[in-house]
Design a protein around this motif. Structure first.
Motif, mmCIF file in Angstrom:
data_model
loop_
_atom_site.group_PDB
_atom_site.id
_atom_site.type_symbol
_atom_site.label_atom_id
_atom_site.label_comp_id
_atom_site.label_asym_id
_atom_site.label_seq_id
_atom_site.Cartn_x
_atom_site.Cartn_y
_atom_site.Cartn_z
ATOM 1 N N LEU A 1 4.241 12.427 -23.469
ATOM 2 C CA LEU A 1 3.981 13.173 -22.248
ATOM 3 C C LEU A 1 4.780 12.586 -21.108
ATOM 4 N N ASP A 2 5.288 13.494 -20.274
ATOM 5 C CA ASP A 2 5.948 13.090 -19.032
ATOM 6 C C ASP A 2 4.909 13.092 -17.922
ATOM 7 N N LEU A 3 4.927 12.031 -17.115
ATOM 8 C CA LEU A 3 3.910 11.846 -16.093
ATOM 9 C C LEU A 3 4.499 12.142 -14.719
ATOM 10 N N GLU A 4 3.714 12.807 -13.930
ATOM 11 C CA GLU A 4 4.001 13.013 -12.514
ATOM 12 C C GLU A 4 2.776 12.611 -11.717
ATOM 13 N N TYR A 5 3.018 12.195 -10.462
ATOM 14 C CA TYR A 5 1.924 11.666 -9.662
ATOM 15 C C TYR A 5 1.856 12.442 -8.362
ATOM 16 N N SER A 6 0.652 12.618 -7.907
ATOM 17 C CA SER A 6 0.469 13.240 -6.588
ATOM 18 C C SER A 6 0.802 12.226 -5.511
ATOM 19 N N VAL A 7 1.146 12.751 -4.317
ATOM 20 C CA VAL A 7 1.579 11.896 -3.213
ATOM 21 C C VAL A 7 0.351 11.400 -2.479
ATOM 22 N N LEU A 8 0.259 10.048 -2.320
ATOM 23 C CA LEU A 8 -0.822 9.457 -1.557
ATOM 24 C C LEU A 8 -0.469 9.488 -0.074
ATOM 25 N N LEU B 1 -7.749 10.294 -10.570
ATOM 26 C CA LEU B 1 -8.347 8.987 -10.327
ATOM 27 C C LEU B 1 -8.840 8.967 -8.887
ATOM 28 N N ALA B 2 -10.080 8.636 -8.688
ATOM 29 C CA ALA B 2 -10.678 8.542 -7.356
ATOM 30 C C ALA B 2 -10.560 7.109 -6.882
ATOM 31 N N PRO C 1 0.817 8.437 3.206
ATOM 32 C CA PRO C 1 1.729 7.318 3.559
ATOM 33 C C PRO C 1 1.124 6.351 4.556
ATOM 34 N N ASP C 2 0.261 6.859 5.448
ATOM 35 C CA ASP C 2 -0.373 5.985 6.427
ATOM 36 C C ASP C 2 -1.713 5.455 5.924
ATOM 37 N N GLY C 3 -2.043 5.767 4.732
ATOM 38 C CA GLY C 3 -3.322 5.332 4.195
ATOM 39 C C GLY C 3 -3.248 3.933 3.624
ATOM 40 N N PRO C 4 -4.386 3.382 3.217
ATOM 41 C CA PRO C 4 -4.418 2.005 2.703
ATOM 42 C C PRO C 4 -4.088 1.912 1.225
ATOM 43 N N PHE C 5 -3.975 3.041 0.481
ATOM 44 C CA PHE C 5 -3.774 2.984 -0.966
ATOM 45 C C PHE C 5 -2.302 3.164 -1.291
ATOM 46 N N ALA D 1 -12.297 4.185 3.045
ATOM 47 C CA ALA D 1 -11.162 4.983 2.619
ATOM 48 C C ALA D 1 -11.429 5.569 1.244
ATOM 49 N N GLN D 2 -10.921 6.789 1.013
ATOM 50 C CA GLN D 2 -11.082 7.461 -0.276
ATOM 51 C C GLN D 2 -9.950 8.463 -0.442
ATOM 52 N N GLU D 3 -9.260 8.400 -1.598
ATOM 53 C CA GLU D 3 -8.179 9.316 -1.913
ATOM 54 C C GLU D 3 -8.220 9.640 -3.393
ATOM 55 N N ILE D 4 -7.530 10.712 -3.794
ATOM 56 C CA ILE D 4 -7.451 11.153 -5.177
ATOM 57 C C ILE D 4 -6.005 11.030 -5.628
ATOM 58 N N LEU D 5 -5.795 10.311 -6.736
ATOM 59 C CA LEU D 5 -4.473 10.174 -7.337
ATOM 60 C C LEU D 5 -4.460 11.017 -8.601
ATOM 61 N N ASP D 6 -3.656 12.044 -8.653
ATOM 62 C CA ASP D 6 -3.543 12.935 -9.802
ATOM 63 C C ASP D 6 -2.357 12.526 -10.647
ATOM 64 N N ILE D 7 -2.630 12.306 -11.935
ATOM 65 C CA ILE D 7 -1.583 12.038 -12.924
ATOM 66 C C ILE D 7 -1.385 13.333 -13.687
ATOM 67 N N ILE D 8 -0.257 13.979 -13.504
ATOM 68 C CA ILE D 8 -0.034 15.345 -13.947
ATOM 69 C C ILE D 8 0.841 15.325 -15.186
ATOM 70 N N THR D 9 0.381 16.039 -16.242
ATOM 71 C CA THR D 9 1.160 16.257 -17.455
ATOM 72 C C THR D 9 1.184 17.749 -17.726
ATOM 73 N N LYS D 10 1.953 18.146 -18.734
ATOM 74 C CA LYS D 10 2.021 19.565 -19.071
ATOM 75 C C LYS D 10 0.746 20.053 -19.760
ATOM 76 N N LYS D 11 -0.097 19.141 -20.230
ATOM 77 C CA LYS D 11 -1.336 19.530 -20.897
ATOM 78 C C LYS D 11 -2.553 19.380 -20.010
#
Length: 1593
Positions: free
Chosen positions: A1223-1230, A1280-1281, A1232-1236, A1265-1275
């Motif tokens: 699988l190829d992984l893509e990530y959502s953008v956090l 991740l919270a 930039p001014d946040g702590p994560f 602080a709270q953010e969502i990191l999405d690891i995106i695949t074709k499936k």
């Protein structure tokens, strides 16, 4: 009671001996407590024995019932096998009607077998419970076995002691009795002799002082001795009489107590005490009558013996004979007489001697000489040995004489020799002649003409004396003739009858003297029966040639039953004819009985309530009731076998309990006096018998009578028929009689080869035909008439009704069967409504033939109805964009399969499956789908027509309303792609408003059925989501303008159910608890190997606690487990990895309303019409995710926790590819001014591999602080919270206003105050306390002094300091660590060394963000870690040389020390040189409104006394102010003007001012007064008052 009665009857010597024995007993007597325990133990043992006996009886009875149940089950199984075989045979023969009947019988047998099995299970359960209870009782008995043995040993020892005492007492009594008897005999020898020898009957009289039961029984006769026992002379007195009276009273009380106890026991058992007592009284009366009768018989015997002896003595006196010579050594007559008496006494019963020893001696002497005397003597000495065994109500004064083993006193030979002769010479001669005659003999040989006669000397006519069928109490007489059968003259003398007949037979015979040959004499024999018993014996006679006897027999009434024939042959008869023969049952006996004619194979239950039940005089009321219960329960059961012996069960008289035994069938047995015959049941004979008996098959047959019973022969089946019958009788002594019946049946000439016509299954109102073939074997033509039973003439027809069949040929008749719906009511008994089976008998009547020919028509009649349910369909409102599906049921009530089809369907209706055509099986119900899809908005009313194969129509009414909604959906169905758990799939659709015109002529307008059209304008919609669905629709509510459309976003996010996650979490917790428990058990076993009992106890407690925790309700457990807990997230990750996929289908309604959502008022909803509702169908497949988190138990929530602001925390997260491809992984953008921050993003993740991601959290301030990191695949997408909390230091101080005033202190003394700092942050904080006076001295040493600066420029808070250089203020502790949520106590100490009012300093609370670092003391060096001053606390204090002070007023100097030198004064001139200390008090009177009186202006002065440790004579400070009157004149009011202040206290002097009338507002008012303080010294203050009026604020 036995020992007490003996003590009452003892004489004086025995009383003394009894007193000694009683003293010995008192020494050995047990204590009252031991006796009570022994009594309780005996009662418990008796109760256990009773319970054991009752349980044993109940178990035996239950086992019997269980065996009977098993036999019934075996019989039912056999019957089932037989019915199954018959069903198979009928199925092979294709006989459907018989099969239906047999199947019903099979179902009935199955039901009965099931009931029997349930009963067997219940009885086995009850039996197990009873056995367990019996085992417990046996265990208790075993525990008490030692106590039982000890109690038995004690009872045996008591009995042995009683026997020993009785033996001793008996020995003494016998000695006294022997002595008294010897004295009596000695007196009798010394008395004068009578002139004639005494007769034998006088010699037989009882000796004086001897008591016999015969004498007691005849107490009413004056000739007999007095009633009651006689005692020897010298042993009776007044004391003995009193004992007798006491004994009588004691016996009476004992009898009353016994009767009351019996009455209470009967009442406790629920019986009738009155009946029991009446029955007992009657029994005692009967026993008394029996004893009286026996005594009367004995007395009569004695009278007969006495009379015979007297006659013999008189005869001997009348015929004197010379005394025969006595041989040498022969004893004298007197000696022989006394020896005979002694021998006779030895032969009698020890308890009932009937005659004196002289009679026995005489009988012994003449025994061999005279046969007549022998018979007389043997009769006279008969006694009833049973008398000694009876209980008597009298108790002897000397108990030894009443013992069973007691032997009467015998006179010794020495005393006999000393007795006088007692007779004269003539008496001796008579006795000698009599003895000589007896010795010479009376039998002589008879010789005539040289022939010696041999044989019976006399012939009896009749030869046999038979008293037949006698009744007890009646007298019977018979005469017999004795004929001399010898050659010459002969004599005949009566000897007597046998001993067994002496009480009942009396022979009257007058000896005729010499009888010539052929001559005869008569003998009268009288028989008076006293018992109902057969007797046999002989009447003995003595002739000159020898003795002979005539047989005698006395027979009771008996039944003598016989049949006149044993074989009845009927001969030949045609089938259908009837023949009757008669058989006669004859009773030639004198006793009647009940009879019953039965088949030889049948069993019988005869009534034994009258003849077999024999109630004796000892049969109590309870026995009768028990017998009634027994016979009732016994007759209800079946016993196998034809014959059984009677069963007599005696009752246990000693214990009073019924000895219950178990028969082979498990039934109880009756008590004593009850005899049961064989009890059998007659099973019903279902088959028709050729031979039968008439109406009189059972009844009573009397004595000497006969009964005729008809035997009927009705041939049914051709051939030879035979059968056996038997006659059974109620009387057990009557044997069963058998006879045989034989007959030959000849077949009729006309017959039907198929007697059963099976039409199979037929429907109502359908015609069925068949042909019936009739055959004949006759050689002539016969006329036939075919008949149908009148109940079925409207349904069955035979054509033709009359016909002729030719010789030796066949004839065919047509059968027509048209069943109508009234068949069940018309057919009646021929039709079974439950099984629908028709069995119609048909009759063919043949001319000149008695028996008609019959055949049976079998058919199963069924209906052809098809039922549609429900009866009507209402589809309701349906839009033109959808279709409504409704299920209907088609039920076939027929027993035949039927083809069906829905015909003439409209275009908007569809029926599935198979378009509404098919075949329905018998009694089957099919579910059909009716699909309705309207094409336009209108009301629909139509019918669905279902036709069967026989063209029957069944209609179903339907109605619906078509709706044209104002809005439409671009897609009515959305199929989502396979979506991973916790991933989201999105689809879009449009809500379109195409309603632009109200002109219905050009196009269709939106409307509901036939209602008005929907108005043109904005139209609103709302989607109604089902609860707990993974669907999200945005927007849920909206408005669409005409000709416009609205975009709707539909999102599908599958998640795991919360209940499933909770269940998995609790299972994991339980497994963890089990592991911990096993580890604890292992450790405990290792530590406590030497103490297994305690370890086992702890394990049991742990198991109990574990079970208690496991039994906690799931609702409470789920509430305790939060969704953010570690267990919950671990369970969620585990279930995610093992998820197998899921498919859900949702239908989301969309309601439509006219108007805009913005136009509604407030929260008022729009008026949505339920009929214009649109429906959106969603297909939602969920699959397992392709990427999962493997670290931290699969948690997708990464919580960094609390991080101090300015620091960074790093977390590592491991992800794994569980899909079969890379699988190829893509990530959502956090933010930039946040702590994560994601530190190492990875682009590709191979299949099955794991990658670690580094995530950092760097808060800059206190923030959550709270953010969502999405690891995106074709499936799919893995979310991740990220969570974290930036923590800043938060400290609170307990000092209000940050000013700590230490107050006044004597110079060179100190005072301490405390305060607290609270750490409210979740982190530990390092602190340091810094004083400005210590930290700023080095930096500010070159600055200008503060007293030289202007007041506005003074910012220094450090005031006066000590001269010594030491700090005025000190703080403890200086540094440390404050734990999270804890408080730290601090102590500030004020220590001035000189007098000043302006001591001050500032305390700074310095915090370090990290507790592990310390600050640098070098101010020029940068801090090693961020510093923060949390609080500035101002410290103030004042010092005085003396104990008094005054504060208040306006300040008149600077708060710093001056550089001027204070001159020194001598102590002597100090008071003179002391100056007045000024105090300025300014009062401002606020006059805001000239018309309103304003409140006065007020100020206060505080006078205080300092608490000190120095010794002083003055404990208080006194103050006073002068010039009060002048001040009052100017408007001043001072309260109080004087007073005193205690140490450590202050007192306020209130000063108020009101302008006087003559006050000039333009000039302030000035006044002064002196304030004097007197303490350890005296101080004077000049108070200056300045008052003015202020008109503005």
């Amino acid at each position: 009671m036995e020992e007490d009665d003996k003590k009452l009857l003892d004489d004086k010597p025995l009383v003394e001996d009894g007193i000694e024995q009683s003293k010995d007993k008192q020494k050995q007597r047990l204590t009252a407590q031991e006796k009570r325990q022994a009594c309780l133990l005996r009662r418990d043992l008796s109760h256990l024995d009773q319970l054991h006996e009752e349980k044993d009886l109940f178990i035996q009875k239950t086992r019997g019932e269980l065996r009977a149940c098993r036999r019934r089950m075996e019989l039912l199984v056999k019957q089932q096998e037989s019915v199954a075989a018959e069903i198979a045979a009928e199925r092979a023969a294709n006989n459907m009607a018989a099969m239906g009947r047999l199947e019903a019988a099979s179902r009935r047998l199955c039901s009965e077998l099931k009931n029997e099995r349930d009963l067997q299970a219940q009885m086995m359960a009850v039996l197990q419970q009873s056995q367990s209870a019996l085992w417990q009782i046996e265990v208790q008995e075993g525990q008490l076995e030692d106590a039982r043995k000890s109690a038995q040993e004690e009872a045996a020892a008591a009995r042995r002691g009683l026997q020993e005492r009785a033996a001793k007492q008996l020995h003494r009594e016998m000695g006294a009795s022997g002595k008294a008897e010897r004295n009596r005999l000695l007196r009798a020898r010394t008395c004068s002799h009578p002139p004639h020898p005494p007769p034998l009957q006088e010699m037989c009289a009882p000796a004086e002082g001897a008591w016999t039961p015969a004498a007691e029984a005849g107490g009413g006769s004056p000739e007999e001795p007095p009633e009651g026992p006689e005692v020897p002379e010298g042993l009776i007195g007044e004391e003995t009489l009193r004992k007798f009276q006491a004994w009588g009273q004691a016996k009476t009380e004992l009898a009353e107590q016994k009767a009351q106890a019996e009455k209470k026991a009967i009442l406790a058992q629920g019986g009738d005490a009155f009946k029991h007592l009446c029955h007992q009284r009657r029994r005692q009366e009967l026993e008394a009558q029996n004893r009286a009768f026996e005594e009367e018989q004995k007395r009569r015997k004695q009278e007969i013996v006495s009379r015979l002896l007297k006659e013999e003595a008189v005869e001997d006196q009348r015929r004197p004979r010379p005394e025969p010579p006595r041989p040498a050594g022969q004893r004298s007559l007197r000696d022989q007489t006394w020896s005979y008496v002694a021998t006779f006494c030895d032969g009698q019963s020890t308890e009932a001697p009937l005659c004196c020893p002289l009679l026995q001696e005489t009988r012994s002497r003449f025994y061999q000489s005279s046969p007549l005397l022998t018979a007389i003597s043997s009769e006279s000495v008969q006694g009833d040995g049973s008398l000694g065994g009876e209980d008597t109500l009298a108790w002897p004064e000397i108990p030894g004489l009443w013992k069973e083993d007691y032997k009467p006193f015998q006179v010794s030979k020495e005393d006999v020799d000393r007795k006088p002769v007692g007779g004269t010479k003539m008496d001796k001669d008579i006795l000698a002649r009599t003895m000589q005659r007896l010795r010479s003999g009376v039998i002589h040989k008879q010789v005539a003409s040289g022939r010696e006669f041999r044989g019976c000397p006399f012939n009896s006519k009749p030869k046999f004396i038979h008293f037949k069928d006698f009744d007890v109490g009646k007298v019977y007489k018979k005469k017999i003739t004795l004929i001399n059968a010898t050659y010459t003259i002969n004599y005949c003398k009566l000897v007597g009858v046998d001993e067994s007949l002496q009480d009942f037979i009396h022979v009257d015979f007058d000896p005729p003297g010499p009888l010539s040959a052929g001559m005869s004499c008569e003998v009268l024999v009288t028989f008076k029966p006293m018992i109902n018993k057969d007797l046999e014996g002989n009447v003995s006679f003595l002739a000159q040639t020898g003795g002979f006897s005539v047989p005698l027999k006395c027979s009771t009434k008996k039944c003598s039953l016989s049949l006149d024939k044993e074989l009845i042959d009927f001969g030949s008869y045609t089938v259908g004819e009837t023949a009757i023969r008669t058989i006669t049952l004859t009773n030639t006996g004198g006793l009647g009985t009940k009879f019953r004619f039965l088949l030889a194979s049948e069993t019988c239950e005869m009534d034994t309530s009258q003849s077999v039940l024999k109630l004796s005089s000892t049969f109590t009321y309870e026995d009768k009731s028990l017998y009634d219960k027994f016979t009732t329960s016994f007759s209800e059961h079946q016993m196998e076998g034809n014959e059984s012996s009677p069963t007599d069960v005696p009752s246990q008289k000693e214990s009073g309990k019924l000895d219950v035994k178990e028969q082979e069938e498990g039934h109880p047995i009756e008590s004593e006096g009850v005899t049961l015959t064989t009890i059998m049941t007659i099973p019903p004979n279902e088959e028709q018998m050729e031979f039968s008996l008439g109406e009189t098959t059972e009844g009573d047959i009397g004595p000497f009578s006969s009964i005729k019973v008809p035997v009927i022969f009705t041939p049914i089946v051709p051939g030879t028929v035979q059968n056996s019958f038997k006659v059974v009788f109620k009387n057990q002594q009557c044997p069963t009689l058998y006879f045989k019946v034989v007959g030959v049946a000849i077949d009729v000439p006309v017959w039907v080869p198929k007697p059963n016509v099976d039409l199979k299954i037929c429907m109502y109102d359908r015609l069925y035909q068949d042909s019936i073939l009739v055959h004949t074997r006759s050689k002539a033509a016969l006329r036939l008439k075919f008949e149908v039973c009148k109940e079925l003439r409207g349904h069955v027809e035979l054509l033709p009704e009359t016909g002729y069949i030719q010789a030796l040929s066949s004839y065919s008749v047509q059968l027509k069967f048209l069943p109508r719906h009234s068949l069940p009511e018309d057919a009646g008994k021929y039709f079974d409504k439950e099984t629908r089976v028709l069995e119609a008998p048909m009759t063919i009547r043949v001319a000149d033939q008695i028996k008609p020919v019959g055949f049976t028509v079998h058919a199963v009649v069924t209906t052809s109805d098809l039922e549609l349910s429900p009866a009507g369909l209402d589809f309701g409102y349906c839009t033109i964009y959808e279709a409504i599906r409704t299920q209907i049921s088609l039920c076939n009530h027929s027993l035949l399969p039927q083809e069906f089809g829905f015909v003439g369907l409209p275009k908007f209706v569809d029926i599935q499956p198979n378009d509404g055509f098919g075949t329905i099986l018998p009694l089957e119900t099919l579910q059909l789908d009716v699909i309705f899809q309207p094409t336009k908005a209108k009301e629909y009313n139509f019918e669905l027509i279902c036709k069967s194969e026989i063209n029957r129509c069944f209609k179903l009414a339907c109605r619906a309303v078509g709706v044209y909604p104002p809005l439409e959906l671009s897609h009515n169905q959305i199929k989502f792609a396979a979506t991973s758990l916790y991933d989201t799939s999105v689809a879009t659709l449009y809500v379109i408003n195409s309603h632009l015109s109200m002109n219905s002529l050009t196009h269709s307008v939106p409307r509901i059925g036939s209602e008005d059209a929907f108005p043109v304008g904005p139209t609103s919609f709302e989607f109604l989501l089902p609860p707990d669905s993974p669907i999200t629709i945005s927007p849920l509510v909206g408005t669409v303008w005409p000709g416009k459309r609205c975009l709707v976003r539909v999102a599908f996010r599958p998640v795991l159910p919360s209940e499933l996650i909770h269940q998995e979490a609790f299972q994991a917790l339980s497994r963890k608890a089990e592991v911990k428990l096993s580890q604890k058990e292992t450790v405990t076993q290792r530590k406590d190997q030497r103490r297994p009992s305690f370890s086992m106890l702890r394990l049991q407690n742990q198991d109990r606690l574990l079970r208690a925790s496991a039994s906690q309700p799931p609702e409470l457990q789920k509430e305790d487990l939060a969704s953010s807990s570690q267990e919950y997230q671990s369970a969620q990750a585990s279930l995610t990895r093992s998820f197998q996929g899921k498919f859900d289908k949702f239908v989301v309604p969309c309601v439509v309303a006219s108007g805009d959502t913005k136009d509604r008022k407030g929260t008022e909803p729009l008026s949505f019409s339920p009929h214009n509702t649109l429906y959106l169908e969603l297909w939602c497949p969920a699959v397992a995710p392709s990427i999962v988190v493997t670290s931290d138990k699969g948690k997708t929530v990464i919580n960094f926790g609390d991080i101090a602001a300015g620091h960074r925390g790093i977390k590592k997260v491991s992800i794994q590819n569980i899909s079969p491809e890379d699988l190829d992984l893509e990530y959502s953008v956090l933010n930039p001014d946040g702590p994560f921050v994601l530190l190492n993003p990875t682009i590709r993740l191979p299949s099955g591999e794991t990658q670690v991601l580094d995530l950092s959290f760097s808060p800059r301030e206190s923030v959550v602080a709270q953010e969502i990191l999405d690891i995106i695949t074709k499936k799919g997408t893995l979310s991740l919270a990220l969570m974290g909390t930036g923590v800043a230091s938060t400290i609170t101080c307990s000092i209000e206003g940050d000013v700590l005033n230490m107050g006044y202190v004597i110079a060179r003394e100190s005072v301490s105050l405390g305060f607290k700092l609270q750490n409210n942050s979740p982190l530990p904080i390092k602190f340091s306390m810094q004083l400005d006076s210590l930290s700023s001295r080095s930096r500010d040493q070159h600055c200008l002094p503060q007293f030289l600066a202007s007041p506005d420029q003074r910012t220094e808070v450090v005031g006066t300091q000590n001269y010594s250089g030491q700090s005025v203020f000190s703080v403890v502790p200086v540094e440390g660590v404050m734990e999270p949520g804890k408080a730290q106590d601090f102590t500030v100490t004020f220590s001035p060394d000189h007098e000043s009012l302006y001591f001050s300093d500032r305390l700074q609370v310095v915090l370090f963000e990290k507790a592990g670092l310390r600050p640098s003391l070098d101010p020029s060096s940068p801090p090693a870690c961020p510093l923060k001053v949390s609080h500035h606390i101002l410290l103030k204090g004042a010092a005085r040389e003396h104990m008094m002070f005054v504060e208040g007023g306006d300040p008149l100097d600077v708060p710093v020390e001056s550089l001027t030198v204070i001159p020194a004064f001598d102590l002597e001139h100090r008071e003179e040189a002391e100056e007045l200390k000024p105090i300025l008090v300014t009062l401002d009177y606020a006059q805001l409104d000239p018309d309103t009186q304003a409140p006065p202006a007020t100020r206060e002065l505080q006078v205080g006394c300092i608490r000190t440790t120095q010794l002083s004579a003055k404990k208080t400070v006194e103050f006073s102010m002068d010039n009060i009157a002048a001040l009052q004149h100017k408007g001043f009011t001072i309260e109080p003007s004087r007073g005193s202040v205690e140490r450590g206290q202050t007192k306020a002097i209130s000063i108020s001012w009101t302008p006087p009338i003559d006050f000039d507002p333009d000039h302030p008012l000035l006044a002064s007064a002196l304030l004097q303080l007197r303490g350890d010294v005296k101080e004077t203050y000049k108070v200056l008052f300045v008052a003015q009026v202020v008109t503005g604020p």
